[in-house]
Design a protein around this motif. Sequence first.
Motif, mmCIF file in Angstrom:
data_model
loop_
_atom_site.group_PDB
_atom_site.id
_atom_site.type_symbol
_atom_site.label_atom_id
_atom_site.label_comp_id
_atom_site.label_asym_id
_atom_site.label_seq_id
_atom_site.Cartn_x
_atom_site.Cartn_y
_atom_site.Cartn_z
ATOM 1 N N LEU A 144 20.820 29.903 49.261
ATOM 2 C CA LEU A 144 21.559 31.159 49.317
ATOM 3 C C LEU A 144 20.878 32.211 50.173
ATOM 4 C CD1 LEU A 144 22.787 31.471 45.636
ATOM 5 C CD2 LEU A 144 24.004 30.608 47.628
ATOM 6 N N ASP A 145 19.586 32.055 50.487
ATOM 7 C CA ASP A 145 18.927 33.055 51.315
ATOM 8 C C ASP A 145 19.452 33.043 52.756
ATOM 9 O OD1 ASP A 145 17.745 30.673 52.056
ATOM 10 O OD2 ASP A 145 15.695 31.418 51.970
ATOM 11 N N ASN A 146 20.244 32.049 53.094
ATOM 12 C CA ASN A 146 20.867 32.009 54.423
ATOM 13 C C ASN A 146 22.180 32.783 54.458
ATOM 14 O OD1 ASN A 146 18.846 30.331 55.292
ATOM 15 N ND2 ASN A 146 19.979 28.472 54.806
ATOM 16 N N TYR A 147 22.598 33.323 53.336
ATOM 17 C CA TYR A 147 23.894 33.986 53.235
ATOM 18 C C TYR A 147 23.712 35.403 52.688
ATOM 19 C CZ TYR A 147 25.441 29.209 53.730
ATOM 20 O OH TYR A 147 25.633 27.944 54.201
ATOM 21 N N ASP A 148 24.611 36.247 53.069
ATOM 22 C CA ASP A 148 24.650 37.598 52.524
ATOM 23 C C ASP A 148 25.466 37.535 51.230
ATOM 24 O OD1 ASP A 148 24.218 40.292 52.371
ATOM 25 O OD2 ASP A 148 25.912 40.809 53.652
ATOM 26 N N PHE A 149 25.138 36.572 50.414
ATOM 27 C CA PHE A 149 25.948 36.140 49.277
ATOM 28 C C PHE A 149 25.871 37.085 48.081
ATOM 29 C CE2 PHE A 149 26.511 33.448 45.505
ATOM 30 C CZ PHE A 149 27.712 32.845 45.805
ATOM 31 N N LEU A 150 24.678 37.491 47.760
ATOM 32 C CA LEU A 150 24.479 38.239 46.530
ATOM 33 C C LEU A 150 24.920 39.696 46.613
ATOM 34 C CD1 LEU A 150 21.009 36.741 45.570
ATOM 35 C CD2 LEU A 150 23.259 36.104 44.690
ATOM 36 N N HIS A 151 25.253 40.156 47.795
ATOM 37 C CA HIS A 151 25.646 41.549 47.970
ATOM 38 C C HIS A 151 27.159 41.736 47.931
ATOM 39 C CE1 HIS A 151 21.508 42.498 48.835
ATOM 40 N NE2 HIS A 151 21.492 41.515 49.708
ATOM 41 N N HIS A 152 27.897 40.676 47.632
ATOM 42 C CA HIS A 152 29.357 40.753 47.629
ATOM 43 C C HIS A 152 29.917 40.521 46.239
ATOM 44 C CE1 HIS A 152 29.770 40.863 51.985
ATOM 45 N NE2 HIS A 152 28.837 39.938 52.042
ATOM 46 N N ASP A 153 31.012 41.211 45.961
ATOM 47 C CA ASP A 153 31.775 40.927 44.747
ATOM 48 C C ASP A 153 32.976 40.106 45.189
ATOM 49 O OD1 ASP A 153 33.213 40.795 42.436
ATOM 50 O OD2 ASP A 153 33.566 42.943 42.269
ATOM 51 N N PHE A 154 32.936 38.822 44.888
ATOM 52 C CA PHE A 154 33.999 37.922 45.326
ATOM 53 C C PHE A 154 35.164 37.879 44.343
ATOM 54 C CE2 PHE A 154 30.191 36.145 47.401
ATOM 55 C CZ PHE A 154 30.602 36.295 48.712
ATOM 56 N N ASN A 155 35.024 38.600 43.233
ATOM 57 C CA ASN A 155 36.086 38.649 42.236
ATOM 58 C C ASN A 155 36.495 37.231 41.810
ATOM 59 O OD1 ASN A 155 37.908 39.886 40.507
ATOM 60 N ND2 ASN A 155 39.504 39.979 42.059
ATOM 61 N N LEU A 156 35.507 36.442 41.432
ATOM 62 C CA LEU A 156 35.747 35.049 41.062
ATOM 63 C C LEU A 156 36.073 34.925 39.574
ATOM 64 C CD1 LEU A 156 32.748 33.333 42.865
ATOM 65 C CD2 LEU A 156 35.097 33.539 43.678
ATOM 66 N N ASP A 157 36.897 33.937 39.282
ATOM 67 C CA ASP A 157 37.154 33.572 37.893
ATOM 68 C C ASP A 157 36.299 32.374 37.496
ATOM 69 O OD1 ASP A 157 39.440 35.399 37.207
ATOM 70 O OD2 ASP A 157 40.277 34.388 38.964
ATOM 71 N N ILE A 158 36.052 31.479 38.450
ATOM 72 C CA ILE A 158 35.307 30.255 38.184
ATOM 73 C C ILE A 158 34.380 29.977 39.365
ATOM 74 C CG2 ILE A 158 35.468 27.772 37.749
ATOM 75 C CD1 ILE A 158 38.363 28.283 36.759
ATOM 76 N N LEU A 159 33.117 29.636 39.064
ATOM 77 C CA LEU A 159 32.171 29.180 40.078
ATOM 78 C C LEU A 159 31.855 27.731 39.750
ATOM 79 C CD1 LEU A 159 30.222 29.656 42.459
ATOM 80 C CD2 LEU A 159 28.514 30.366 40.771
#
Length: 182
Positions: A144-159
Amino acid sequence: MIQNLVLNKKYDDLIMVGDLHWRILTFLEKIKKYDIKNTLFYHVGDLSMCDWNIATGELSILNRELYNRNCYFLSIRGNHDDCWYFNKKFELSAIKLLPDFTITEIIIKDKVLRIMGIGGAVSIDRAKQKENGTYFLGEEFPYLDNYDFLHHDFNLDILVTHTCPAGCWPIMKSPEDVQEYS
């Protein structure tokens, strides 16, 4: 890279399935036995997608039956899948392979759900797979350190992931621990 997929079709049910390891015809027997229709299947990895499995034609048989039953089959990759098929967006009329970090918007009954799938894992049997020629480079979980992943709210119901976290409370260390939480 985050990708989005919207399925503009309403299904009656969502069934999560995984680790078929190319037991496609066994899976198909269960669909027929329980007369499953109008269902979205979300496969959580280890379909065993590779050139020699495609050649058997079993995926085409499954695709035809799913289509006739108004079902659809989505799959993320596992550690026993050739990620090339998932990155190249392999698709049949009722089967679609999803690249990592795909957010799929689905409708089950009248509820809209947003599901993100992240595939991959490290094979505990990778030494044997390398010997047998069944090891796929790039099998591991993407970092995940390759992505700006943790700074987004993806509004997910299921991961959905194919692997599990390295640590998660409660951590089981003995059979007694497992008994306590089962």
